[in-house]
Write an enzyme that holds these catalytic residues in place. Structure first.
Site, PDB file in Angstrom:
ATOM      1  N   GLU A   1      -5.579  -3.977  -1.787  1.00  0.00           N
ATOM      2  CA  GLU A   1      -5.934  -5.134  -0.964  1.00  0.00           C
ATOM      3  C   GLU A   1      -6.948  -6.048  -1.654  1.00  0.00           C
ATOM      4  OE1 GLU A   1      -5.658  -2.038   0.068  1.00  0.00           O
ATOM      5  OE2 GLU A   1      -4.873  -1.888   2.110  1.00  0.00           O
TER       6      GLU A   1
ATOM      7  N   TRP B   1     -22.649  14.110   8.401  1.00  0.00           N
ATOM      8  CA  TRP B   1     -21.465  13.911   7.572  1.00  0.00           C
ATOM      9  C   TRP B   1     -21.622  14.598   6.222  1.00  0.00           C
ATOM     10  CZ3 TRP B   1     -19.563   8.100   7.892  1.00  0.00           C
ATOM     11  CH2 TRP B   1     -19.096   7.862   9.208  1.00  0.00           C
TER      12      TRP B   1
ATOM     13  N   THR C   1       0.870  -1.178   0.000  1.00  0.00           N
ATOM     14  CA  THR C   1       0.000   0.000   0.000  1.00  0.00           C
ATOM     15  C   THR C   1       0.903   1.222   0.000  1.00  0.00           C
ATOM     16  OG1 THR C   1      -0.031   0.106   2.404  1.00  0.00           O
ATOM     17  CG2 THR C   1      -1.739  -1.225   1.359  1.00  0.00           C
TER      18      THR C   1
ATOM     19  N   LYS D   1     -17.160  16.032   9.392  1.00  0.00           N
ATOM     20  CA  LYS D   1     -18.219  15.932  10.407  1.00  0.00           C
ATOM     21  C   LYS D   1     -18.701  17.332  10.765  1.00  0.00           C
ATOM     22  CE  LYS D   1     -15.958  11.837  11.101  1.00  0.00           C
ATOM     23  NZ  LYS D   1     -14.549  11.602  10.713  1.00  0.00           N
TER      24      LYS D   1
HETATM   25  N1  LIG Z   1     -14.046   4.646  -8.214  1.00  0.00           N
HETATM   26  C1  LIG Z   1     -13.655   5.105  -7.024  1.00  0.00           C
HETATM   27  N2  LIG Z   1     -14.321   6.102  -6.423  1.00  0.00           N
HETATM   28  C2  LIG Z   1     -13.939   6.574  -5.227  1.00  0.00           C
HETATM   29  N3  LIG Z   1     -12.886   6.119  -4.553  1.00  0.00           N
HETATM   30  C3  LIG Z   1     -12.174   5.128  -5.098  1.00  0.00           C
HETATM   31  C4  LIG Z   1     -12.505   4.566  -6.344  1.00  0.00           C
HETATM   32  N4  LIG Z   1     -11.625   3.598  -6.608  1.00  0.00           N
HETATM   33  C5  LIG Z   1     -10.770   3.550  -5.577  1.00  0.00           C
HETATM   34  N5  LIG Z   1     -11.095   4.482  -4.656  1.00  0.00           N
HETATM   35  C6  LIG Z   1     -10.398   4.766  -3.394  1.00  0.00           C
HETATM   36  O1  LIG Z   1      -9.094   4.231  -3.482  1.00  0.00           O
HETATM   37  C7  LIG Z   1      -8.857   3.328  -2.397  1.00  0.00           C
HETATM   38  C8  LIG Z   1      -7.931   2.221  -2.809  1.00  0.00           C
HETATM   39  O2  LIG Z   1      -6.789   2.754  -3.407  1.00  0.00           O
HETATM   40  P1  LIG Z   1      -5.366   2.106  -3.324  1.00  0.00           P
HETATM   41  O3  LIG Z   1      -5.445   0.733  -2.838  1.00  0.00           O
HETATM   42  O4  LIG Z   1      -4.804   2.338  -4.660  1.00  0.00           O
HETATM   43  O5  LIG Z   1      -4.484   2.925  -2.314  1.00  0.00           O
HETATM   44  P2  LIG Z   1      -4.914   4.046  -1.323  1.00  0.00           P
HETATM   45  O6  LIG Z   1      -5.988   3.545  -0.418  1.00  0.00           O
HETATM   46  O7  LIG Z   1      -5.239   5.273  -2.118  1.00  0.00           O
HETATM   47  O8  LIG Z   1      -3.599   4.326  -0.471  1.00  0.00           O
HETATM   48  P3  LIG Z   1      -2.942   3.319   0.550  1.00  0.00           P
HETATM   49  O9  LIG Z   1      -2.139   2.414  -0.305  1.00  0.00           O
HETATM   50  O10 LIG Z   1      -2.101   4.137   1.423  1.00  0.00           O
HETATM   51  O11 LIG Z   1      -4.039   2.609   1.276  1.00  0.00           O
HETATM   52  C9  LIG Z   1     -10.219   2.859  -1.989  1.00  0.00           C
HETATM   53  O12 LIG Z   1     -10.230   2.440  -0.654  1.00  0.00           O
HETATM   54  C10 LIG Z   1     -11.073   4.100  -2.230  1.00  0.00           C
HETATM   55  O13 LIG Z   1     -11.012   4.984  -1.129  1.00  0.00           O
HETATM   56 MG   LIG Z   2      -5.952   2.023   1.005  1.00  0.00          MG
END
Ligand SMILES: Nc1ncnc2c1ncn2[C@@H]1O[C@H](COP(=O)(O)OP(=O)(O)OP(=O)(O)O)[C@@H](O)[C@H]1O
Ligand SMILES: [Mg+2]
Ligand SMILES: Nc1ncnc2c1ncn2[C@@H]1O[C@H](COP(=O)(O)OP(=O)(O)OP(=O)(O)O)[C@@H](O)[C@H]1O
Ligand SMILES: [Mg+2]
Lengths: 551, 551
Positions: free
Chosen positions: A339, A453, A195, A448
Site C-alpha cells: 500500500e 502486550w 495485497t 495479549k
Molecule cells: N522491516 C520490517 N520489519 C517488520 N515488519 C515489516 C518490515 N517490513 C515490512 N513489514 C511487515 O510487512 C507488512 C507489509 O507487507 P506486504 O505489503 O508485503 O504484505 P503483507 O502485509 O505481508 O500481506 P497482505 O498483502 O495480505 O497485507 C507491513 O505492514 C509490516 O507488518
Molecule cells: Mg498488509
C-alpha cells in the site's frame, strides 16, 4: 485540499507543465545512461545483456504492439513473470501507452490468481516460460484475457498448446519503435498490485504515474537507497512484490546498472551473480538472506563488491545484521508495504547514531528505520489520540503521503482513510525522539498476556540468535489465566540439534522474564506467505487446540 | 497535455492526494531531524545556533504575523537579506501562509531594486540591519510596501528612522506558533526571483510549491548534491541568487546541518566557518573560490572536513579543479539558471569517466555536467533542428522540465516556450555521447571569427591558468577582415607581474592557433554583475572603439 490559486489568470509566471510520467524515467535512462547495462538471468537458461537504451527502444515496441491489439488508456495488462529484462520492458511499454501494468504473484493459489485477474479485468497476460503449465491450467477460468503473450523467442515457443499463444519477440519484431509515449494525466494509474490477502480476498493497490515517479525520486535520495550512476543494483525482491521495491524505476532515474536473477532465488546462483556483475546493493526479504548467510558459512566465497543489503518485508534480526557486518556488508533495514509503493522507512544512520559504540548502534539498526521525506507517520492509542514519540509508547501506526494508497481498486474495503487522510498500516509501533520507528508487531499478531502486550517479532528475533536455530515463529495461544501466552516454534539449521532448554537458557537475560515462551517446539517446516513471510494465520490454525504443558 | 483519466469515477484505486508544498519540507525536518543544527553568522555580530525544530516553530510565527498584517494567499513578501536563520524562517513562514517569498538581490542598482519591488507589488519587506541605509533611501519610491520589518531584535533596532520600522523578534514574540500551514494548490507560487537583467528590465521567475519540492528531491539524489542527515552544508551562494541553489530546501528534505555565513563572503571568515562547523559541502560561484584558493595559497590552514565544493554560475577553470584536488577537496561543477530553480546539470562522474586517468577525467570535469532526472536537454541549430550528441556539434541549448520557467511573472517577455514546450537557455553548448553537456558560450558572448565561432569561456579558462593571472575576460572586438577577433583582458594576482608575451607563450599549444587573442591587456579591475559574473556588456562598451595593433 482547497485550490485557492488559478493558473494563468492575469499574472502568468508559471513553471512548466511537465507531468510526472513513468515514461520520463526510462527516457532519462536511455538519454543519459544509454549504455549502462541491464543484465538478467533468463528462463531459457543463461544470461541476457541489454542496456537502458535498448530497454527503452523495446518498451516503445511493446507500447506499439499493445495499441495494435486495441488496448486503451486505463486498461489492465497483467504479468506473471520473474525479474528479467523482458518484464522491465513490458512494464515501461504498458505504462507508456497509458495501460496499467498488473503484476500477479505466481506463488498465490490458483483460486487467488483467478480471482485477481478477473477482478482486475486484465485484457492481456504477459508470462514467462516457467508459467506455461499454470496459465494453460487457469486459462479457461480467466474470463477477461484476450491475448496470451509468452515472454520468449520463437525458438522457445511450445510446439503445441491449447492456447493461442503470441510470441513476445515476434510481436516486438513487427512493432515500430517510434510512436511517442501516450501522455496521460500524472495521476492516472500506471501499475496495479494486489495485497496477498492473508485475510479475505486480496485488494488492489493502483499506483499512479505520479506516485511511482515521486517514490523513485525519494528512493534515489542519499539516505534512502543512496544509488547513482556508479551503482550496480540487484533487486531479488520480485517485481510482483510491491514493484521489486521500485528498483526498476529507481535504477532508471539514476542510471544505475540493473542486475536481475530471473527465476533463480537460490544462494549459490545469487552469490555468483553478485560477484560476476560487481553488484554493490542487493535487496531481499530476510528469508533469502538467511539462506545466503547459511550458504556463506558453509561454502565461503564471499560476496564480491557487495557493500550494502536492503532487507525488509519482515523484521531483521540482530544476528543477521551482525553476520553481514562480519562479511563487510552493511544492512539497511526497510519497512514498507504494498500500500506504500512500498517505502516508508529506511535504517540509515543519523549522526547521533553513527557516533555510538557498536552495540548501541545495532540497537538502532534493528529498528525499522527513519521516515523518508514524503512519508508522515504517527502512532495512536485505541482512542485515536496521538501517542508520544518517546521510544516507549506504542500504538497503531498511521501514515500519509503521495505514494500511499488513498482507496483500493474498485473501492474494495470502502473508505480506508480517516478524516485527516491517515491510512492505518495494521502495524503497532514506537517512534523514538531521534525519529526511528520500530515495529512492535502486526496488530493481529501481538500477544495479549495479562493486559500487557508481548511482541512476537521481538521474541522471534531473539530466538533466531540461539545456536542451531534457523528460523523461529511465535504465536499467542489461549491461556486460562493470562488470556494468551507465547508458543515458540523453531526450525533447526541443517545438521544442528536444538533443545527446548537450550533455547530458553539462551533467551534468559535477553528478554523480559514474563515474555519467556511457555513452550518451545522443534518443527521441520514453517508455513510462509506468497511473499516469503511467516504465515501466522496458518500457524494459529495448526495450534488452535494446543495446550501448554500442565494446563 | 491531455487528461484522459477522471479521478474517482467508478474505479477508485487512487493514491493519496498529498500536495507537494514547501511547508512539508520543514515539517519533515522538524519531525525527523528536529535537533539537527542551523548555524549562522549574524549581522549583529557573532553566531546564532538554532535547529530545524526551532526554525519551523518560528516560521509558523512568521506565517501567523503575516496573516495578522492582512497578507493573503498569492501576495508577495520581499526580502533584502543575507543567508541567516531569520531569512530561512521568513521564507518558510511566507510560503507557509500562501505568500510568495520574493528575494531581492541587494547588489543591484537602486533603480533596479525600485523597479523590481514595484513590479512585484511587494506588500511587506523583511530586511537585514546592513540594508537600513539602502531601505531608508529607497522607501519613498517603493510604492506598494506597507510594512518594513527589520530582521533583528529590540536591542539592535535603530534609535530613530524616517520609517515606521517593525522589529522581527517582537513580531514573533507576539505571534502564536500553532496555526496550521495554509494549504494551497501545489502549483501555486511560493517564491519569486528576478533575473539580473543584464539586458533590459529584469524579469520575474515565479517558483511554485511543486517546482521547489521536486527540485529539492532531485537535488538530494546521490548523484546531484548527494547530501543526507550526516552532511553539514554551507551555501555561500546567497538566497537571493536562485534560492541559494535550493540548499535551504534540500537541507530540510534530508535533515542536513545548515551553516550560513550571514553578511560574510571573505575567505578567512568562510574558512573558519567551514573548519569550526565541520562543513563537508560548500557551494559558491567561481570568484568566491578564487579568493579562497588565493587565501589558502598564502596563509594555509586547510579546509577542515570539507569533502566537496559545488561550483556554478560561471564556468569552472581546469586550474581551479586541480587546485582543489591538491587540497583533497572534490569539485562538482553545476550549471543552471534562475529560470531553472536553478539546477540543470551536475558534474558527478559516470563509471566510464571514473575509470579514466586523471587528465582525461579532468577533461570531463571541466564540462558543465550531466542532466539530472527532471531536466531534458537538446541542442539545436539556427533552423531549430536538433543537432547530434557527439561532443562536437554545438548549438543553442533548449531545456524542459517541471522546475523550469514556463512564463515570466506577469507575462513579461511574452511566450518563452516553443511549440513543443522547450525553453531557450541563451547558452550555446555541446552534448557528448556519455551525456555530459559543455557550455561553449553565451550566445551573445560567442566570438564570430571568419565564419567560425570562438568560445570566450574556453579562452578565459585557459588564460586563467597562466602564471600570475588572477582573472581573465575575453570579448570579441570588430575586425575588418575576420568580423571579430578575441581581445584578452587579464587581472594580475597580488604581487605578480604578467606580460602579454608570457600569456601568449603559455596559451601556445593549449588552444587552436586561430583562437590566439590578437591582443592581451593587463587591467586593474574587471566589472562584475550583481551575482559575481563577468559583465561582458560593460566590457564591450568599454572597448567598443578599441583597435588591434596594426589595424
Ligand atoms: N522491516 C520490517 N520489519 C517488520 N515488519 C515489516 C518490515 N517490513 C515490512 N513489514 C511487515 O510487512 C507488512 C507489509 O507487507 P506486504 O505489503 O508485503 O504484505 P503483507 O502485509 O505481508 O500481506 P497482505 O498483502 O495480505 O497485507 C507491513 O505492514 C509490516 O507488518
Ligand atoms: Mg498488509
Ligand atoms: N557551470 C557553468 N558554466 C558556464 N556557465 C554557467 C555555469 N553555470 C551557469 N552559467 C551561466 O549562467 C547563466 C545563468 O545565470 P543566472 O540565471 O544566475 O543569471 P544570468 O544569466 O547570469 O543573468 P540574467 O539574470 O540577467 O539572465 C547560464 O545561462 C549560463 O550562461
Ligand atoms: Mg540568464
Amino acid at each position: 485540499m482547497s485550490a485557492t490559486w488559478q493558473p494563468g489568470i492575469g499574472q502568468a509566471g508559471n513553471m512548466q507543465d511537465w507531468p510526472l510520467l513513468v515514461s520520463t524515467l526510462v527516457d532519462h535512462a536511455a538519454r543519459n545512461h544509454g549504455r549502462r547495462e541491464v543484465v538478467s538471468l533468463t528462463c531459457e537458461g543463461g544470461e541476457h545483456r541489454s542496456n537502458w537504451s535498448e530497454i527503452r527502444h523495446r518498451a516503445m515496441q511493446v507500447a506499439s504492439a499493445l495499441r495494435t491489439m486495441g488496448i486503451s488508456v486505463g486498461d489492465r495488462v497483467a504479468t506473471l513473470a520473474w525479474n528479467t529484462h523482458r518484464h522491465v520492458e513490458s512494464w515501461y511499454g504498458i505504462s507508456g501507452m497509458g495501460g496499467v501494468a498488473h503484476t500477479i504473484n505466481p506463488r498465490l493459489f490458483d483460486d487467488q490468481i483467478v480471482y485477481i485477474a478477473n477482478h482486475a479485468e486484465d485484457r492481456v497476460l504477459f508470462f514467462d516460460l516457467t508459467f506455461v503449465p499454470l496459465v494453460e491450467r487457469l486459462a479457461p477460468r480467466l474470463t477477461t484475457i484476450e491475448h496470451f503473450v509468452l515472454l520468449t523467442d520463437r525458438a522457445h515457443m511450445p510446439v503445441e498448446s491449447p492456447l493461442d499463444l503470441l510470441c513476445y519477440e515476434d510481436l516486438l519484431a513487427a512493432a515500430p519503435a517510434d510512436e511517442p509515449w501516450t501522455i496521460v494525466d500524472e495521476k492516472a494509474p500506471a501499475g496495479l498490485c494486489y495485497t496477498s490477502g492473508t485475510t479475505g480476498n486480496p485488494k488492489g493497490v493502483q499506483y499512479s504515474h505520479r506516485s511511482n515517479v515521486l517514490h523513485a525520486m525519494a528512493a534515489c535520495m542519499t539516505d534512502t537507497f543512496g544509488i547513482g550512476a556508479q551503482s550496480a543494483v540487484l533487486p531479488i525482491a520480485p517485481m510482483y512484490h510491491a514493484n521489486a521495491w521500485s528498483i526498476p524505476y529507481t535504477a532508471a532515474a539514476c542510471g544505475a546498472k540493473l542486475v536481475m536473477g530471473g527465476p533463480h532465488f537460490d544462494a549459490p546462483t545469487l552469490q555468483k551473480l553478485i560477484i560476476d556483475e560487481d553488484v554493490d546493493l542487493a535487496l531481499a526479504v530476510p528469508t533469502i538472506w538467511l539462506g545466503m548467510l547459511q550458504h556463506l558459512e558453509k561454502h565461503g566465497g564471499g560476496l564480491g563488491k557487495l557493500e550494502r543489503t536492503c532487507i525488509g518485508g519482515s523484521a531483521v534480526p540482530r544476528s543477521m545484521i551482525e553476520a553481514f557486518d562480519k562479511q563487510g556488508v552493511r544492512v539497511m533495514q526497510l519497512w514498507g508495504m504494498t500500500e506504500m509503493s512500498p517505502l516508508g522507512t529506511v535504517g540509515t544512520a543519523l549522526p547521533e547514531v553513527a557516533a555510538m559504540g557498536y552495540d548501541e548502534q545495532v540497537g538502532y539498526r534493528v529498528k525499522q528505520g527513519r521516515g523518508i521525506y514524503g512519508v508522515e507517520m504517527k502512532i495512536v492509542g485505541d482512542d485515536g489520540a496521538e501517542l508520544a514519540r518517546d521510544g516507549r509508547a506504542f500504538g497503531r501506526l498511521l501514515v500519509r503521503g503521495p505514494w500511499i494508497v488513498g482507496s483500493y481498486f474498485k473501492g474494495d474495503g470502502g473508505n480506508v482513510l480517516n478524516a485527516e487522510g491517515w491510512f492505518d498500516t495494521g502495524d503497532v509501533a514506537t517512534l523514538c525522539p531521534l525519529g526511528y520507528m520500530q515495529i512492535v508487531d502486526r496488530s493481529k499478531d501481538v500477544i495479549k498476556s495479562g493486559g500487557e502486550w508481548i511482541s512476537s517479532i521481538d521474541l522471534e528475533n531473539a530466538a533466531v540468535g540461539a545456536p542451531g536455530v534457523a528460523e523461529a515463529a511465535v504465536i499467542g495461544v489461549p491461556h486460562p489465566k493470562w488470556d494468551e501466552r507465547p508458543l515458540l516454534l523453531v526450525r533447526e539449521k541443517e545438521g544442528a540439534t536444538v533443545s527446548k532448554q537450550g533455547v530458553l537458557d539462551y533467551l534468559d537475560g535477553k528478554i523480559a522474564k514474563w515474555w519467556m515462551p511457555d513452550e518451545v517446539l522443534v518443527v521441520t517446516d514453517l508455513p510462509h506467505t506468497a511473499t516469503g513471510k511467516l504465515l501466522k494465520t496458518e500457524l494459529r490454525e495448526r495450534y488452535k487446540d494446543f495446550k501448554f504443558p500442565g494446563i
